[in-house]
Design an enzyme around this catalytic site. Structure first.
Site, short mmCIF file in Angstrom:
data_model
loop_
_atom_site.label_atom_id
_atom_site.label_comp_id
_atom_site.label_asym_id
_atom_site.label_seq_id
_atom_site.Cartn_x
_atom_site.Cartn_y
_atom_site.Cartn_z
N ARG A 1 0.83 -1.22 0.00
CA ARG A 1 0.00 0.00 0.00
C ARG A 1 0.86 1.26 0.00
O ARG A 1 0.50 2.26 -0.62
CB ARG A 1 -0.93 0.00 1.22
CG ARG A 1 -2.15 -0.88 1.03
CD ARG A 1 -3.07 -0.83 2.23
NE ARG A 1 -4.34 -1.51 1.96
CZ ARG A 1 -5.27 -1.73 2.87
NH1 ARG A 1 -5.10 -1.34 4.12
NH2 ARG A 1 -6.38 -2.35 2.54
N LYS B 1 -13.41 -13.24 8.14
CA LYS B 1 -14.37 -12.23 8.61
C LYS B 1 -15.76 -12.51 8.05
O LYS B 1 -16.26 -11.81 7.17
CB LYS B 1 -13.92 -10.85 8.14
CG LYS B 1 -12.64 -10.36 8.80
CD LYS B 1 -12.35 -8.95 8.30
CE LYS B 1 -10.97 -8.47 8.70
NZ LYS B 1 -10.58 -7.28 7.96
N GLY C 1 -6.06 -7.35 1.93
CA GLY C 1 -4.72 -7.48 2.50
C GLY C 1 -4.26 -8.93 2.57
O GLY C 1 -3.17 -9.28 2.10
N GLY D 1 -12.19 -4.37 2.11
CA GLY D 1 -13.61 -4.04 2.28
C GLY D 1 -14.14 -3.18 1.14
O GLY D 1 -15.23 -3.41 0.62
C1 3PG Z 1 -8.51 -1.77 5.28
O1 3PG Z 1 -7.44 -2.16 5.73
O2 3PG Z 1 -9.35 -2.52 4.76
C2 3PG Z 1 -8.75 -0.29 5.25
O3 3PG Z 1 -7.61 0.38 5.68
C3 3PG Z 1 -9.97 0.09 6.07
O4 3PG Z 1 -9.77 -0.22 7.42
P1 3PG Z 1 -11.04 -0.33 8.36
O5 3PG Z 1 -11.76 -1.60 7.94
O6 3PG Z 1 -10.51 -0.41 9.77
O7 3PG Z 1 -11.90 0.88 8.12
MG MG Z 2 -10.60 -3.94 6.42
#
Ligand code: 3PG
Ligand code: MG
Length: 398
Positions: free
Chosen positions: A37, A199, A356, A379
């Site tokens: 990233r 998740k 990720g 997400g």
């Molecule tokens: C992620 O890693 O998916 C983004 O940085 C968003 O993070 P978050 O889900 O804590 O908002």
């Molecule tokens: Mg996330």
């Protein structure tokens, strides 16, 4: 694509450019373990610096819930950023608003850069509090959003700043929207979505919406156990969100009604301990011992998935097939990743992956470069492919 402006449309020279990046990267013992990233956002940062901008990078890290948590400081990331910028000095601001932030910004000359402390140390960030957004906006002259992966969050640094300052999309934002827009909008059919990972609760709704977009839904990882359980399969001690069984059944019913094929694991690799090289065995689904956990998909499942992928033209992948961080439970993820990479290289499959863990898994499998496109988003990637408007992207068009 949305009608937003890009960084071609302003002159950065001498301007304080607030750039929202997503430096929420994997870290272990204070070291960045995957800097994808950072490197992808560095393209925009370098360009703005080369054009004489005074660059101020803003990011969140983790979920500190509005309090300063030293373990979630961005200070170690400032070092990694310096490296990604080819050895540039990065001024670190110990706060993202107020006197400390102003002092850091004051040290940045034309062509220089500062990184400010974790935005989420202030509760106003996630609440999109107007005073907090005003305080951020006071630090800059223009705003660039290069954090596609955070743009599903209507937070102060994502939407609040876009409403307060002239707003532009960074290069990574542009690349993500272009690649994902093409993969989703004009995707060649059949389209397969492969969703795994742990998740479950956050992804279940997404699965329901994906059924409107795809011809085939492959479910793996911890996510699959919830579905197997919902079908009456004993999953032993596996990760499983039993209270979501009704939701899982509703998704299976919807798939049937829409004629979308669902692939769930037929066999799994099970163990009683989740450890490197733990003793394990392959079992048919239905034969998992009471003390065992399913930690990967088995060979039959791999064969079924790979055969199905060979008949698809587009693959959208989010989430690993098993506990890929720990060998030998990475075999399923690797085998499917390699098959998808091969089909891509043969010109038979358009493969798009995001998230990720997914990116890390593809890197482990050695196929990161062989996919058509790899998104930095998790997400946000899922919300984008299910057809949701991301608030951060909408704010740029506004
Ligand atoms: C992620 O890693 O998916 C983004 O940085 C968003 O993070 P978050 O889900 O804590 O908002
Ligand atoms: Mg996330």
């Amino acid at each position: 694509m949305a009608d937003f402006k890009t960084i071609d449309e302003f002159a950065p020279e001498g301007k304080r450019v607030l750039v929202r990046v997503d430096f929420n990267v994997p870290m272990q013992d204070g070291e960045v373990t995957d800097s994808t990233r950072i490197e992808r956002a560095a393209v925009t940062l370098k360009e703005l610096m080369a054009k004489g901008g005074r660059v101020i990078a803003l990011s969140h890290f983790g979920r500190p819930k509005g309090k300063a948590e030293p373990a979630m400081s961005l200070a170690p990331i400032a070092k990694a950023l310096g490296k990604a910028l080819g050895g540039k000095d990065v001024v670190f601001g110990e706060d993202c608003i107020g006197p400390k932030a102003e002092a850091a910004v004051g040290k940045v000359g034309n062509g220089g850069i500062a990184l400010l402390e974790n935005l989420r140390f202030h509760a106003g960030e996630e609440k999109n509090n107007p005073d907090f957004a005003d305080a951020l906006a006071a630090l800059g002259d223009v705003y660039v959003n290069d954090a596609f992966s955070s743009s599903h969050r209507a937070h102060a640094s994502v939407t609040g700043l876009a409403e307060r300052l002239p707003a532009y999309a960074g290069r990574l934002m542009e690349a993500e929207l272009k690649a994902l827009g093409a993969a989703v909008g004009g995707a060649d059919r059949p389209v397969a979505a492969l969703v795994g990972g742990a998740k479950v609760s956050t992804k279940l709704d997404v699965l329901g919406h994906l059924l409107d977009k795809v011809d085939l839904l492959i479910i793996g990882g911890g996510m699959a156990n919830t579905f197997l359980h919902a079908q009456g399969v004993d999953v032993g001690k596996s990760l499983c969100e039993k209270d979501l069984a009704d939701n899982a059944r509703a998704i299976l019913d919807k798939a049937k009604a829409k004629n979308v094929r669902i692939i769930l694991p037929e066999d799994g690799v099970v163990a009683t301990r989740f450890e490197q090289d733990a003793e394990n065995r392959v079992v048919e689904i239905g034969a998992v011992g009471a003390e065992e956990m399913i930690l990967d998909i088995g060979p039959k499942s791999i064969a079924t998935i790979n055969e199905a992928l060979a008949g698809c033209k587009t693959l959208l992948w989010n989430g690993p097939m098993g506990a890929f961080e720990v060998a030998p439970f990475n075999k399923g993820t690797n085998a499917v990743a390699q098959a998808a990479a091969k089909l891509t290289q043969e010109g038979r499959l358009q493969s798009v992956a995001g998230g990720g863990d997914t990116v890390a898994a593809l890197a482990h499998a050695g196929v990161l470069e062989q996919f058509s496109y790899v998104s930095t988003a998790g997400g946000a990637f899922l919300e984008f492919i299910e057809g949701k408007k991301l608030p951060g992207v909408a704010a740029l068009a506004g």
